[in-house]
Design a protein around this motif. Sequence first.
Motif: not given
Length: 192
Positions: A36-65
């Motif tokens: 099934e072809i699914i077309v969606t709108a780009l996400p809102d700011g709250g969605h992107e804020a949650h993404i930023s929290v995850i990225i920042e921690q994974v990049i900073r804290k992961s045991a491997v780069d």
Amino acid sequence: MGAVRHEPSMHEEVVLEGFLALDTPEGLRAELIEAEIIVTALPDGGHEAHISVIIEQVIRKSAVDMDFSGNKGLKIPRGGRCVPDHVIPDGTFVPAEQRLFRGAGSWMPCEGVSMVFEVTSTKPDRDREAKRHCYARGSIPLYLLVDREKSSLTLFSDPGKADYREAHTLPFGKSIDLPAPFSFTLETADFL
């Protein structure tokens, strides 16, 4: 004995051709999930804020780069069928030493991906069910679901043929341990 491969039906071939030929308008994104072809709108700011929290921690804290790609197209096998799903996670992590994103096309295979994550938006059931099944079929070791509607975080692990065998759910504000290769505790207080 290898898996039995089925020839794609005419319908599957037409859907795949149509999907690959799409000229998705600016502000929208398209995926091919379970034929099934699914077309969606780009996400809102709250969605992107949650993404930023995850990225920042994974990049900073992961045991491997880790290398990160947002909205990277993944081709996921469909259990013996010739036409793969084409899924776009909100985030994809791979060990930096593998250099998987370098030279990859718009749609890459999921081999070597360590974790994908989704933050729910307008169609949360798609992230909870269809995409979860796709990622398990692709043998992606970890799927992290940030469910804004339920104010919870679920880490799926141990992928099987059609679903993950393990799931660990916590409410926003609690921390969750990410296993190797990440090997750190993800803090979720910023999701509140």
